[in-house]
Design an enzyme around this catalytic site. Structure first.
Site, PDB file in Angstrom:
ATOM      1  N   ARG A   1       0.798  -1.217   0.000  1.00 57.74           N
ATOM      2  CA  ARG A   1       0.000   0.000   0.000  1.00 57.74           C
ATOM      3  C   ARG A   1       0.836   1.275   0.000  1.00 57.74           C
ATOM      4  NH1 ARG A   1      -2.750  -3.944   1.741  1.00 57.74           N
ATOM      5  NH2 ARG A   1      -0.791  -4.484   2.704  1.00 57.74           N
ATOM      6  N   THR A   2       1.781   1.361   0.907  1.00 54.20           N
ATOM      7  CA  THR A   2       2.441   2.654   1.117  1.00 54.20           C
ATOM      8  C   THR A   2       3.241   3.070  -0.113  1.00 54.20           C
ATOM      9  OG1 THR A   2       2.581   2.066   3.447  1.00 54.20           O
ATOM     10  CG2 THR A   2       3.899   3.939   2.708  1.00 54.20           C
TER      11      THR A   2
ATOM     12  N   LYS B   1      25.969  -3.368   0.035  1.00 55.07           N
ATOM     13  CA  LYS B   1      27.446  -3.360   0.022  1.00 55.07           C
ATOM     14  C   LYS B   1      28.008  -2.655   1.245  1.00 55.07           C
ATOM     15  CE  LYS B   1      27.106  -2.495  -4.925  1.00 55.07           C
ATOM     16  NZ  LYS B   1      27.409  -1.458  -5.931  1.00 55.07           N
TER      17      LYS B   1
ATOM     18  N   ARG C   1      11.207   4.002   3.648  1.00 56.04           N
ATOM     19  CA  ARG C   1      10.825   2.951   4.613  1.00 56.04           C
ATOM     20  C   ARG C   1      12.077   2.155   4.944  1.00 56.04           C
ATOM     21  NH1 ARG C   1       5.720  -1.094   4.535  1.00 56.04           N
ATOM     22  NH2 ARG C   1       4.786   0.893   5.185  1.00 56.04           N
TER      23      ARG C   1
ATOM     24  N   HIS D   1       4.735   5.441  11.721  1.00 59.16           N
ATOM     25  CA  HIS D   1       4.213   5.355  10.356  1.00 59.16           C
ATOM     26  C   HIS D   1       3.233   6.528  10.212  1.00 59.16           C
ATOM     27  CE1 HIS D   1       3.087   3.915   6.550  1.00 59.16           C
ATOM     28  NE2 HIS D   1       2.760   2.666   6.811  1.00 59.16           N
TER      29      HIS D   1
HETATM   30  N1   CP Z   1      -0.274  -0.155   5.866  1.00 58.81           N
HETATM   31  C1   CP Z   1       0.912  -0.382   5.290  1.00 58.81           C
HETATM   32  O1   CP Z   1       1.936   0.215   5.639  1.00 58.81           O
HETATM   33  O2   CP Z   1       0.891  -1.323   4.305  1.00 58.81           O
HETATM   34  P1   CP Z   1       2.147  -1.768   3.455  1.00 58.81           P
HETATM   35  O3   CP Z   1       3.122  -2.425   4.410  1.00 58.81           O
HETATM   36  O4   CP Z   1       1.612  -2.731   2.431  1.00 58.81           O
HETATM   37  O5   CP Z   1       2.758  -0.559   2.838  1.00 58.81           O
END
Ligand code: CP
Length: 320
Positions: A55-56, A85, A106, A134
């Site tokens: 999703r993100t 590396k 991320r 998040h």
């Molecule tokens: N909600 C969320 O962060 O989903 P993903 O891990 O699929 O990005």
């Protein structure tokens, strides 16, 4: 004018900023629907993902394309980027910022987004840093609550599941401190309770909260159930919850105890903590919850770059 430089954690959002951001997201939904949203033409977002995502990453990228911009993407970055590396995240950011106007990051390490900010000349959007935060997910979650229930104040919210390692629930708990007359009920298996810094933040902000073990007893009195997955990728061995997680699952029996006006949210992905049979219940809002991701992500990114003195380009100013 919304002012955002980087988006690292939800504690940087106060209520006036949230209200403005959600109004902008609402407006942008209309612009995109009308085909009048090409304001990011010529701009590039880099998505650097060192942990799995569906999703993100895709919602950030879809938002960029929908607004006429372009994307440079690193997925599975632990294997496919020069991090493999031994390159540091700081050096990676120093290089990638030469290729892009903003970076969505991320990373498995808590604090990675803050490390990136320390060396970045372009806006950093924290797309999840380990068990830390998040923030864009929490913004989407609160926005969804408002759309589903017509308000974000005066609600009793049950946070359920892994409240220790789940960064989405952690960010939402912190963000709920900007709402009024809210009560948070934490329902976590032993070992997965919220961390003390979250509870301390809620105490400092005067947010009512309590911890309960019996989900069935809690359900009849809540407006929102925020269910979460046990974050097994954060454990080296067995889950601290052992086999007790099933007692915290939402199934048809649990839904029968939930008020008719209430909603069930989940940041997704889910594993077994919400039974598929619940999906067709109108109160199951978790797939609807995934859709505002586009508009909030878009608003957030736009606001970030519009107002950032780091870019200083003002290339979105006044254009929404
Ligand atoms: N909600 C969320 O962060 O989903 P993903 O891990 O699929 O990005």
């Amino acid at each position: 004018m919304i002012r955002l430089d980087h988006v690292v954690g939800v504690r940087q959002f106060d209520r006036p900023l949230l209200d403005a951001l959600f109004a902008l997201a609402c407006e942008m939904e209309g612009l995109v629907a009308a085909g009048d949203a090409k304001r990011l033409r010529g701009r590039i977002l880099a998505t650097l993902f060192f942990e799995p995502s569906t999703r993100t990453r895709l919602s950030f990228e879809a938002a960029m394309y929908r607004l006429g911009g372009e994307v440079l993407s690193v997925e599975s970055g632990r294997e496919t980027s020069s991090i493999a590396k031994g390159e540091t995240i700081e050096d990676t950011i120093r290089i990638v910022q030469g290729y892009a106007d903003a970076i969505a990051l991320r990373h498995p390490e808590e604090g990675a987004a803050a490390r990136a900010v320390a060396v970045a000349r372009v806006p950093i959007l924290n797309a999840g840093d380990g068990a830390g935060e998040h923030p864009t997910q929490a913004l989407i979650d609160l926005y969804t609550i408002g759309r589903e229930l017509g308000r974000i104040d005066g609600l009793r919210v049950a946070l359920v599941g892994d409240l220790r390692y789940g960064r989405a629930a952690r960010s939402l708990a912190l963000l709920l401190s900007e709402t009024r007359d809210t009560e948070i009920v934490c329902v976590a298996p032993p070992g997965l309770e919220p961390r003390p810094d979250v509870l301390g933040w809620l105490d400092d902000r005067g947010v009512r909260h309590r911890e309960e073990r019996d989900l069935a007893a809690v359900l009849p009195g809540v407006d929102v159930v925020y269910q979460t997955r046990v974050q097994r990728e954060r454990f080296s061995g067995e889950s601290p919850a052992g086999g007790g997680g099933a007692a915290y699952a939402i199934d048809e029996a649990a839904m029968a105890r939930l008020p008719s006006h209430a909603i069930v949210l989940h940041p997704l992905p889910r594993v077994d903590e919400i039974a598929p049979a619940v999906d067709t219940d109108p109160r199951a809002a978790y797939f609807r919850q995934a859709n505002p991701g586009l508009s909030v992500g878009r608003a957030l990114r736009g606001a970030c770059v519009v107002s950032s003195p780091l870019t200083g380009c003002g290339w979105l100013a006044g254009s929404w």
